[in-house]
Design a protein around this motif. Structure first.
Motif, mmCIF file in Angstrom:
data_model
loop_
_atom_site.group_PDB
_atom_site.id
_atom_site.type_symbol
_atom_site.label_atom_id
_atom_site.label_comp_id
_atom_site.label_asym_id
_atom_site.label_seq_id
_atom_site.Cartn_x
_atom_site.Cartn_y
_atom_site.Cartn_z
ATOM 1 N N ALA A 1 55.548 32.279 43.009
ATOM 2 C CA ALA A 1 55.505 33.636 43.983
ATOM 3 C C ALA A 1 54.446 34.585 43.710
ATOM 4 O O ALA A 1 53.734 34.715 44.837
ATOM 5 N N ILE A 2 53.901 34.773 42.561
ATOM 6 C CA ILE A 2 52.755 35.647 42.265
ATOM 7 C C ILE A 2 51.596 34.771 42.711
ATOM 8 O O ILE A 2 50.951 35.401 43.359
ATOM 9 N N VAL A 3 51.382 33.442 42.276
ATOM 10 C CA VAL A 3 50.177 32.818 42.767
ATOM 11 C C VAL A 3 49.891 32.588 44.134
ATOM 12 O O VAL A 3 49.067 32.762 44.539
ATOM 13 N N ILE A 4 51.086 32.327 44.974
ATOM 14 C CA ILE A 4 50.976 32.491 46.325
ATOM 15 C C ILE A 4 50.595 33.516 47.007
ATOM 16 O O ILE A 4 49.753 34.052 47.965
ATOM 17 N N GLU A 5 51.301 35.022 46.193
ATOM 18 C CA GLU A 5 51.130 36.267 46.769
ATOM 19 C C GLU A 5 49.655 36.446 46.521
ATOM 20 O O GLU A 5 49.051 37.313 47.456
ATOM 21 N N THR A 6 48.961 36.229 45.628
ATOM 22 C CA THR A 6 47.660 36.506 45.360
ATOM 23 C C THR A 6 46.513 35.498 45.651
ATOM 24 O O THR A 6 45.236 35.772 45.416
ATOM 25 N N ALA A 7 46.987 34.368 46.197
ATOM 26 C CA ALA A 7 45.924 33.402 46.473
ATOM 27 C C ALA A 7 44.981 33.867 47.407
ATOM 28 O O ALA A 7 43.639 33.356 47.207
ATOM 29 N N GLY A 8 45.002 34.695 48.413
ATOM 30 C CA GLY A 8 43.959 35.030 49.302
ATOM 31 C C GLY A 8 43.110 36.386 48.782
ATOM 32 O O GLY A 8 42.225 37.008 49.679
ATOM 33 N N LEU A 9 43.385 36.770 47.729
ATOM 34 C CA LEU A 9 42.898 38.067 47.371
ATOM 35 C C LEU A 9 41.430 38.065 46.518
ATOM 36 O O LEU A 9 41.291 37.004 45.906
ATOM 37 N N SER A 10 40.748 39.104 46.685
ATOM 38 C CA SER A 10 39.361 38.893 46.197
ATOM 39 C C SER A 10 39.673 39.103 44.655
ATOM 40 O O SER A 10 40.558 39.653 44.251
ATOM 41 N N GLU A 11 38.505 39.151 43.928
ATOM 42 C CA GLU A 11 38.611 39.526 42.584
ATOM 43 C C GLU A 11 39.101 41.043 42.140
ATOM 44 O O GLU A 11 40.049 41.313 41.270
ATOM 45 N N ALA A 12 38.474 42.073 42.983
ATOM 46 C CA ALA A 12 38.733 43.260 42.974
ATOM 47 C C ALA A 12 40.193 43.520 43.378
ATOM 48 O O ALA A 12 41.030 44.414 42.710
ATOM 49 N N GLU A 13 40.662 42.993 44.507
ATOM 50 C CA GLU A 13 41.976 42.956 44.869
ATOM 51 C C GLU A 13 42.941 42.556 43.915
ATOM 52 O O GLU A 13 43.747 43.174 43.584
ATOM 53 N N LEU A 14 42.649 41.574 43.462
ATOM 54 C CA LEU A 14 43.466 40.787 42.250
ATOM 55 C C LEU A 14 43.683 41.622 41.146
ATOM 56 O O LEU A 14 44.815 41.873 40.604
ATOM 57 N N ALA B 1 43.311 44.792 40.970
ATOM 58 C CA ALA B 1 44.366 46.006 41.340
ATOM 59 C C ALA B 1 45.889 45.626 41.383
ATOM 60 O O ALA B 1 46.562 46.451 40.972
ATOM 61 N N TYR B 2 46.024 44.613 42.131
ATOM 62 C CA TYR B 2 47.158 44.000 42.232
ATOM 63 C C TYR B 2 47.956 43.818 40.539
ATOM 64 O O TYR B 2 49.106 44.362 40.512
ATOM 65 N N CYS B 3 47.284 43.284 39.772
ATOM 66 C CA CYS B 3 47.822 42.911 38.217
ATOM 67 C C CYS B 3 47.860 44.409 37.666
ATOM 68 O O CYS B 3 48.885 44.646 37.120
ATOM 69 N N ARG B 4 46.919 45.564 38.083
ATOM 70 C CA ARG B 4 47.309 46.749 37.334
ATOM 71 C C ARG B 4 48.575 47.171 37.769
ATOM 72 O O ARG B 4 49.268 48.028 37.134
ATOM 73 N N GLU B 5 48.609 47.159 39.226
ATOM 74 C CA GLU B 5 49.973 47.630 39.972
ATOM 75 C C GLU B 5 51.312 47.256 39.384
ATOM 76 O O GLU B 5 52.415 47.747 39.168
ATOM 77 N N LYS B 6 51.218 45.813 39.107
ATOM 78 C CA LYS B 6 52.393 45.077 38.793
ATOM 79 C C LYS B 6 52.434 45.005 37.201
ATOM 80 O O LYS B 6 53.561 44.400 36.603
ATOM 81 N N GLY B 7 51.349 45.444 36.301
ATOM 82 C CA GLY B 7 51.500 45.382 35.114
ATOM 83 C C GLY B 7 51.262 43.851 34.460
ATOM 84 O O GLY B 7 51.873 43.566 33.423
ATOM 85 N N LEU B 8 50.323 43.366 34.963
ATOM 86 C CA LEU B 8 50.103 41.758 34.658
ATOM 87 C C LEU B 8 48.861 41.714 34.379
ATOM 88 O O LEU B 8 48.014 42.477 34.387
ATOM 89 N N PHE B 9 48.353 40.428 33.671
ATOM 90 C CA PHE B 9 47.054 40.214 33.419
ATOM 91 C C PHE B 9 46.628 39.100 34.131
ATOM 92 O O PHE B 9 47.460 38.216 34.671
ATOM 93 N N THR B 10 45.298 39.062 34.679
ATOM 94 C CA THR B 10 44.890 37.975 35.490
ATOM 95 C C THR B 10 44.955 36.521 35.027
ATOM 96 O O THR B 10 45.438 35.523 35.935
ATOM 97 N N GLU B 11 45.158 36.426 33.816
ATOM 98 C CA GLU B 11 45.341 34.971 33.145
ATOM 99 C C GLU B 11 46.730 34.452 33.532
ATOM 100 O O GLU B 11 46.802 33.275 33.691
#
Length: 94
Positions: free
Chosen positions: A69-82, A84-94
């Motif tokens: 679900a995370i991969v699908i939700e973030t598939a179309g995001l740019s690096e900056a948007e990704l 920001a998304y990860c910071r908001e959700k408390g995740l790491f891009t890896e």
């Protein structure tokens, strides 16, 4: 059975979801809402595809469905948007 407004439900869920990821019991005690109700609300979040980890799980312990679900939700995001998304959700891009 008490009814809770959508605003109160959203504010309470915000405490339970990343990045805060507080425990169900602490939020239940603070807000005066039963833990069963909070678990039910989390289950409702999972059904439409919102990535919600189980109680106190780290991202590497999430189910395959949550990870997908995370991969699908973030598939179309740019690096900056990704980022920001990860910071908001408390995740790491890896």
């Amino acid at each position: 059975m008490p009814r809770y407004s959508e605003e109160r439900k959203a504010a309470t869920l915000k405490k339970l979801l990343p990045p805060q990821s507080r425990s169900v019991n602490s939020v239940a005690d603070e807000d005066g809402i039963s833990p069963q109700t909070l678990y039910h609300w989390l289950k409702q979040c999972r059904e439409p595809g919102v990535a919600v980890p189980g109680h106190q799980k780290q991202a590497d312990q999430w189910s395959a469905e949550d990870k997908l679900a995370i991969v699908i939700e973030t598939a179309g995001l740019s690096e900056a948007e990704l980022s920001a998304y990860c910071r908001e959700k408390g995740l790491f891009t890896e």
